[in-house]
Design a protein around this motif. Structure first.
Motif, PDB file in Angstrom:
ATOM      1  N   TRP A 150      94.318 -17.891 -71.585  1.00  0.00           N
ATOM      2  CA  TRP A 150      93.799 -18.388 -72.845  1.00  0.00           C
ATOM      3  C   TRP A 150      92.422 -18.978 -72.646  1.00  0.00           C
ATOM      4  O   TRP A 150      92.050 -19.359 -71.542  1.00  0.00           O
ATOM      5  CB  TRP A 150      94.743 -19.331 -73.543  1.00  0.00           C
ATOM      6  CG  TRP A 150      95.039 -20.663 -72.922  1.00  0.00           C
ATOM      7  CD1 TRP A 150      94.614 -21.154 -71.731  1.00  0.00           C
ATOM      8  CD2 TRP A 150      95.847 -21.674 -73.493  1.00  0.00           C
ATOM      9  NE1 TRP A 150      95.109 -22.396 -71.526  1.00  0.00           N
ATOM     10  CE2 TRP A 150      95.876 -22.757 -72.591  1.00  0.00           C
ATOM     11  CE3 TRP A 150      96.540 -21.793 -74.670  1.00  0.00           C
ATOM     12  CZ2 TRP A 150      96.583 -23.924 -72.853  1.00  0.00           C
ATOM     13  CZ3 TRP A 150      97.244 -22.961 -74.917  1.00  0.00           C
ATOM     14  CH2 TRP A 150      97.254 -23.995 -74.014  1.00  0.00           C
ATOM     15  N   VAL A 151      91.690 -18.981 -73.741  1.00  0.00           N
ATOM     16  CA  VAL A 151      90.346 -19.539 -73.759  1.00  0.00           C
ATOM     17  C   VAL A 151      90.337 -20.599 -74.847  1.00  0.00           C
ATOM     18  O   VAL A 151      90.657 -20.322 -76.000  1.00  0.00           O
ATOM     19  CB  VAL A 151      89.284 -18.456 -74.080  1.00  0.00           C
ATOM     20  CG1 VAL A 151      87.906 -19.068 -74.173  1.00  0.00           C
ATOM     21  CG2 VAL A 151      89.330 -17.360 -73.036  1.00  0.00           C
ATOM     22  N   LEU A 152      90.036 -21.812 -74.451  1.00  0.00           N
ATOM     23  CA  LEU A 152      89.995 -22.921 -75.396  1.00  0.00           C
ATOM     24  C   LEU A 152      88.547 -23.390 -75.500  1.00  0.00           C
ATOM     25  O   LEU A 152      87.962 -23.880 -74.541  1.00  0.00           O
ATOM     26  CB  LEU A 152      90.883 -24.059 -74.906  1.00  0.00           C
ATOM     27  CG  LEU A 152      91.012 -25.271 -75.803  1.00  0.00           C
ATOM     28  CD1 LEU A 152      91.625 -24.885 -77.143  1.00  0.00           C
ATOM     29  CD2 LEU A 152      91.849 -26.332 -75.125  1.00  0.00           C
ATOM     30  N   LEU A 153      87.964 -23.181 -76.656  1.00  0.00           N
ATOM     31  CA  LEU A 153      86.600 -23.601 -76.939  1.00  0.00           C
ATOM     32  C   LEU A 153      86.635 -24.734 -77.956  1.00  0.00           C
ATOM     33  O   LEU A 153      87.683 -25.003 -78.546  1.00  0.00           O
ATOM     34  CB  LEU A 153      85.788 -22.410 -77.451  1.00  0.00           C
ATOM     35  CG  LEU A 153      85.633 -21.283 -76.423  1.00  0.00           C
ATOM     36  CD1 LEU A 153      85.055 -20.037 -77.077  1.00  0.00           C
ATOM     37  CD2 LEU A 153      84.786 -21.714 -75.264  1.00  0.00           C
ATOM     38  N   PRO A 154      85.546 -25.433 -78.184  1.00  0.00           N
ATOM     39  CA  PRO A 154      85.566 -26.591 -79.080  1.00  0.00           C
ATOM     40  C   PRO A 154      86.104 -26.310 -80.482  1.00  0.00           C
ATOM     41  O   PRO A 154      86.724 -27.166 -81.096  1.00  0.00           O
ATOM     42  CB  PRO A 154      84.100 -27.026 -79.149  1.00  0.00           C
ATOM     43  CG  PRO A 154      83.534 -26.572 -77.852  1.00  0.00           C
ATOM     44  CD  PRO A 154      84.228 -25.265 -77.572  1.00  0.00           C
ATOM     45  N   ASP A 155      85.897 -25.091 -80.987  1.00  0.00           N
ATOM     46  CA  ASP A 155      86.294 -24.813 -82.368  1.00  0.00           C
ATOM     47  C   ASP A 155      87.324 -23.700 -82.520  1.00  0.00           C
ATOM     48  O   ASP A 155      87.753 -23.403 -83.623  1.00  0.00           O
ATOM     49  CB  ASP A 155      85.077 -24.489 -83.216  1.00  0.00           C
ATOM     50  CG  ASP A 155      84.375 -23.227 -82.738  1.00  0.00           C
ATOM     51  OD1 ASP A 155      84.632 -22.775 -81.614  1.00  0.00           O
ATOM     52  OD2 ASP A 155      83.559 -22.686 -83.510  1.00  0.00           O
ATOM     53  N   HIS A 156      87.751 -23.058 -81.428  1.00  0.00           N
ATOM     54  CA  HIS A 156      88.779 -22.024 -81.551  1.00  0.00           C
ATOM     55  C   HIS A 156      89.438 -21.740 -80.205  1.00  0.00           C
ATOM     56  O   HIS A 156      88.980 -22.192 -79.165  1.00  0.00           O
ATOM     57  CB  HIS A 156      88.193 -20.734 -82.144  1.00  0.00           C
ATOM     58  CG  HIS A 156      87.264 -19.990 -81.259  1.00  0.00           C
ATOM     59  ND1 HIS A 156      85.948 -20.333 -81.119  1.00  0.00           N
ATOM     60  CD2 HIS A 156      87.456 -18.918 -80.461  1.00  0.00           C
ATOM     61  CE1 HIS A 156      85.356 -19.494 -80.285  1.00  0.00           C
ATOM     62  NE2 HIS A 156      86.257 -18.633 -79.856  1.00  0.00           N
ATOM     63  N   LEU A 157      90.558 -21.018 -80.262  1.00  0.00           N
ATOM     64  CA  LEU A 157      91.237 -20.605 -79.050  1.00  0.00           C
ATOM     65  C   LEU A 157      91.713 -19.185 -79.185  1.00  0.00           C
ATOM     66  O   LEU A 157      91.949 -18.690 -80.287  1.00  0.00           O
ATOM     67  CB  LEU A 157      92.394 -21.549 -78.701  1.00  0.00           C
ATOM     68  CG  LEU A 157      93.689 -21.441 -79.483  1.00  0.00           C
ATOM     69  CD1 LEU A 157      94.678 -20.607 -78.674  1.00  0.00           C
ATOM     70  CD2 LEU A 157      94.267 -22.811 -79.698  1.00  0.00           C
TER      71      LEU A 157
END
Length: 63
Positions: free
Chosen positions: A53-60
């Motif tokens: 998974w990729v967790l970014l400040p505004d989405h995943l």
């Protein structure tokens, strides 16, 4: 796709989600902890594996 462990068919789902109005809420530790707890709660009821998974400040995104 077949599972390398037991030869059963696997289903692969891609998931993506974003914050309302792309707010950077996923930078907040309390929200990340709540996200993690909710994933674990669902995993107990419906077992699944998150391979990446990729967790970014505004989405995943995950699969």
């Amino acid at each position: 796709m077949l599972s390398p462990r037991n030869g059963c068919r696997l289903k692969l789902f891609l998931y993506g989600g974003r914050a309302y109005r792309r707010q950077s809420i996923l930078c907040d530790e309390a929200i990340r902890n709540a996200l993690h707890a909710s994933i674990e709660t669902v995993r107990v009821m419906r077992p699944f594996v998150i391979y990446a998974w990729v967790l970014l400040p505004d989405h995943l995104s995950s699969f």
